[in-house]
Enzyme design. Sequence first.
Site, PDB file in Angstrom:
ATOM      1  N   LYS A 175       8.151 -51.919  -5.298  1.00  0.00           N
ATOM      2  CA  LYS A 175       6.994 -51.875  -6.304  1.00  0.00           C
ATOM      3  C   LYS A 175       7.572 -51.461  -7.605  1.00  0.00           C
ATOM      4  CE  LYS A 175       3.456 -51.244  -8.970  1.00  0.00           C
ATOM      5  NZ  LYS A 175       4.056 -51.604 -10.454  1.00  0.00           N
ATOM      6  N   GLU A 250      10.050 -38.015  -8.068  1.00  0.00           N
ATOM      7  CA  GLU A 250      10.743 -37.619  -9.023  1.00  0.00           C
ATOM      8  C   GLU A 250       9.953 -37.929 -10.184  1.00  0.00           C
ATOM      9  OE1 GLU A 250      12.919 -35.292  -9.128  1.00  0.00           O
ATOM     10  OE2 GLU A 250      13.519 -35.438  -7.060  1.00  0.00           O
ATOM     11  N   CYS A 284      14.267 -39.277 -18.519  1.00  0.00           N
ATOM     12  CA  CYS A 284      13.351 -38.174 -17.833  1.00  0.00           C
ATOM     13  C   CYS A 284      14.140 -36.976 -18.120  1.00  0.00           C
ATOM     14  CB  CYS A 284      13.395 -38.274 -16.631  1.00  0.00           C
ATOM     15  SG  CYS A 284      14.808 -38.690 -15.514  1.00  0.00           S
ATOM     16  N   GLU A 382       5.390 -33.884 -22.196  1.00  0.00           N
ATOM     17  CA  GLU A 382       6.372 -34.876 -22.158  1.00  0.00           C
ATOM     18  C   GLU A 382       6.179 -35.991 -23.239  1.00  0.00           C
ATOM     19  OE1 GLU A 382       7.205 -37.560 -18.960  1.00  0.00           O
ATOM     20  OE2 GLU A 382       9.219 -37.127 -19.175  1.00  0.00           O
TER      21      GLU A 382
HETATM   22  P1  NAP Z   1       4.298 -44.385 -14.342  1.00  0.00           P
HETATM   23  O1  NAP Z   1       3.292 -44.632 -15.464  1.00  0.00           O
HETATM   24  O2  NAP Z   1       3.926 -43.038 -13.626  1.00  0.00           O
HETATM   25  O3  NAP Z   1       4.660 -45.482 -13.486  1.00  0.00           O
HETATM   26  C1  NAP Z   1       5.739 -45.592 -12.697  1.00  0.00           C
HETATM   27  C2  NAP Z   1       5.353 -46.407 -11.244  1.00  0.00           C
HETATM   28  O4  NAP Z   1       4.157 -45.975 -10.742  1.00  0.00           O
HETATM   29  C3  NAP Z   1       5.183 -47.709 -11.793  1.00  0.00           C
HETATM   30  O5  NAP Z   1       5.787 -48.845 -11.186  1.00  0.00           O
HETATM   31  C4  NAP Z   1       3.917 -47.954 -11.978  1.00  0.00           C
HETATM   32  O6  NAP Z   1       3.168 -49.364 -11.662  1.00  0.00           O
HETATM   33  C5  NAP Z   1       3.286 -47.249 -10.496  1.00  0.00           C
HETATM   34  N1  NAP Z   1       1.922 -46.696 -10.423  1.00  0.00           N
HETATM   35  C6  NAP Z   1       1.308 -46.536 -11.580  1.00  0.00           C
HETATM   36  N2  NAP Z   1       0.051 -46.142 -10.675  1.00  0.00           N
HETATM   37  C7  NAP Z   1       0.128 -46.138  -9.402  1.00  0.00           C
HETATM   38  C8  NAP Z   1      -0.575 -45.756  -8.479  1.00  0.00           C
HETATM   39  N3  NAP Z   1      -1.924 -45.418  -8.597  1.00  0.00           N
HETATM   40  N4  NAP Z   1      -0.410 -45.804  -7.362  1.00  0.00           N
HETATM   41  C9  NAP Z   1       1.136 -46.292  -6.976  1.00  0.00           C
HETATM   42  N5  NAP Z   1       1.949 -46.684  -8.054  1.00  0.00           N
HETATM   43  C10 NAP Z   1       1.449 -46.495  -9.214  1.00  0.00           C
HETATM   44  O7  NAP Z   1       5.763 -44.094 -15.048  1.00  0.00           O
HETATM   45  P2  NAP Z   1       6.565 -45.058 -16.042  1.00  0.00           P
HETATM   46  O8  NAP Z   1       5.816 -44.742 -17.523  1.00  0.00           O
HETATM   47  O9  NAP Z   1       6.935 -46.236 -15.495  1.00  0.00           O
HETATM   48  O10 NAP Z   1       7.906 -44.085 -16.377  1.00  0.00           O
HETATM   49  C11 NAP Z   1       7.987 -42.819 -17.394  1.00  0.00           C
HETATM   50  C12 NAP Z   1       7.960 -41.605 -16.534  1.00  0.00           C
HETATM   51  O11 NAP Z   1       8.910 -41.700 -15.640  1.00  0.00           O
HETATM   52  C13 NAP Z   1       8.333 -40.348 -17.410  1.00  0.00           C
HETATM   53  O12 NAP Z   1       7.225 -39.300 -17.033  1.00  0.00           O
HETATM   54  C14 NAP Z   1       9.790 -40.053 -16.969  1.00  0.00           C
HETATM   55  O13 NAP Z   1      10.012 -38.636 -17.309  1.00  0.00           O
HETATM   56  C15 NAP Z   1       9.750 -40.364 -15.586  1.00  0.00           C
HETATM   57  N6  NAP Z   1      10.884 -40.511 -14.943  1.00  0.00           N
HETATM   58  C16 NAP Z   1      11.337 -39.560 -14.096  1.00  0.00           C
HETATM   59  C17 NAP Z   1      12.555 -39.927 -13.573  1.00  0.00           C
HETATM   60  C18 NAP Z   1      13.129 -38.599 -12.611  1.00  0.00           C
HETATM   61  O14 NAP Z   1      14.115 -38.861 -11.683  1.00  0.00           O
HETATM   62  N7  NAP Z   1      12.569 -37.342 -12.730  1.00  0.00           N
HETATM   63  C19 NAP Z   1      13.488 -40.767 -13.914  1.00  0.00           C
HETATM   64  C20 NAP Z   1      12.702 -41.731 -14.745  1.00  0.00           C
HETATM   65  C21 NAP Z   1      11.706 -41.598 -15.280  1.00  0.00           C
HETATM   66  P3  NAP Z   1       2.718 -49.938 -13.164  1.00  0.00           P
HETATM   67  O15 NAP Z   1       3.849 -50.138 -13.931  1.00  0.00           O
HETATM   68  O16 NAP Z   1       2.200 -51.172 -12.763  1.00  0.00           O
HETATM   69  O17 NAP Z   1       1.497 -48.890 -13.945  1.00  0.00           O
END
Ligand code: NAP
Length: 482
Positions: A175, A250, A284, A382
């Site tokens: 997904k 992560e 991140c 963040e």
């Molecule tokens: P996000 O909003 O948390 O979304 C991540 C994924 O989760 C997307 O595919 C999203 O789908 C899905 N999702 C959302 N709600 C969900 C639910 N209730 N159940 C299951 N899946 C769900 O994060 P983002 O905005 O895409 O990415 C930015 C974040 O990622 C930042 O906080 C960044 O720090 C973090 N990040 C961390 C790392 C690491 O290795 N630590 C690496 C890269 C990024 P939708 O897009 O359809 O909402």
Amino acid sequence: MTDTKYQYIDGEWIEGESDETMTVRDPAAPDDPVISFPQADRAQAKAAVEAADAASDEWAATTPDERDTILYDVADRIEDNLDELAATLTREEGKPISSSRAEVSRAAELFRYIASYARTATGDTVPSSDPETFTYTFREPLGTVALVTPWNFPIATPSWKLATALATGNTVVFKPSSETPMIAKRLVELIEAAGLPDGVLNLVVGSGSTVGDEVTTNERIDGISFTGSTGTGQHIAESVADRGIPVQTEMGGKNPLVVMPDADLDAAADAAVAGAFGLTGQACTATSRLIVHEDVADEVTEAVVERAESLSIGPGMDDPDMGPAVSADQDETNFEYVDVAADDGATLLTGGSRPEDIDSGYFIEPTVFGDVESEMQIAQEEVFGPVLSVMEVGDFTEAVAVANDVAFGLSASIFTSDMAAARQFTEQVEAGVIKVNGTTTGSQIQMPFGGMKASSSEQAKEMGQRAYEFYTHEKVVYRTDP
Ligand code: NAP
């Protein structure tokens, strides 16, 4: 673009069946949508899990040679399509084209490196205390795993998860982020072309709250690997806590870069700017707090501001130093944090506005705030945008205390020529990845990657020599022959 079949379930590309559509926009020119297509609905996500589950025994029984052959082939196919994949990535995510090319190359490297897990995910033969008993461990796949990924490294992150899951004999429901479905589809097409059997890999493109929820909470799922925000990661972990399945999350960061007076100050300023503004701050591991010793604070801050102001900004296809934010939501968040920081008493040193010469797209100037204190929101939360907070400290002890004074613990860096202080920093700083005289961003694929505290579930690190551990059960055998 006319192909609107974005769902790959049991070896078939099909249309989504939700009433909701997904629209991809170029963040540099969002008024002119790139493509719209129907999203998957919950029933399709369920069907994807069922297909993966049905394919699971057969895939687990394949030999390591069969699995690594496919994964090496995927690496070649990614390289063969580098130009087109990089352009697709930039078009929907916005990053400079040279960064997209580097990311696509890295995806190929990941498949090639991780393919080797198929043969190296071994157990141990352990000396037995009983001469009659042979003691050893072995590993077997979890079964069917859900992989949920964000948009900021939309081919690299899925690649390290997909390759690891498949190399170790798991079937997958993938997904991807709703911001970057095009590159996800292309990656799955390339893996399909390498000869993966039907059902082993399934792609569902739809909203997190329905499709994401189904693929993570479905009872046929045996493990979840998630990368994304801390809020979503913690929600997923809580929603399956009663099932006791492995969940790797992560998540976000608030990464500090510490500068001591004995450091190479030019190198420190370069690293702060690269870490804070590279990829528009959407890593991140982006540097979001520059913690500087008071003796060199003015000099380092001036150097950082000067460098920030010299960065070129523009559409990713023009290969600027900094591209746009990914989406209207992220754009709004960036400007909200500029207001919040100013309201809390931080001093805007540069940036904070849209670049004057750009009239469309989600652009913001590289932004630096001074006089930031730990209790301010801008020092704690963040942003995930190009906003850097400068925080002054009196000594090493205070620098470490400030660095640790956040919920997150992903990456951290120190610039110093005192290697004893550097070592102390590596021991005392609360971060999963630590750099000495380096940027908070960037990693090598043969090194493990992951955070601490609210940045990670710390189940197991990704990449590195043993990332396969998360995707396998370890069984422990005491064999006494009759
Ligand atoms: P996000 O909003 O948390 O979304 C991540 C994924 O989760 C997307 O595919 C999203 O789908 C899905 N999702 C959302 N709600 C969900 C639910 N209730 N159940 C299951 N899946 C769900 O994060 P983002 O905005 O895409 O990415 C930015 C974040 O990622 C930042 O906080 C960044 O720090 C973090 N990040 C961390 C790392 C690491 O290795 N630590 C690496 C890269 C990024 P939708 O897009 O359809 O909402």
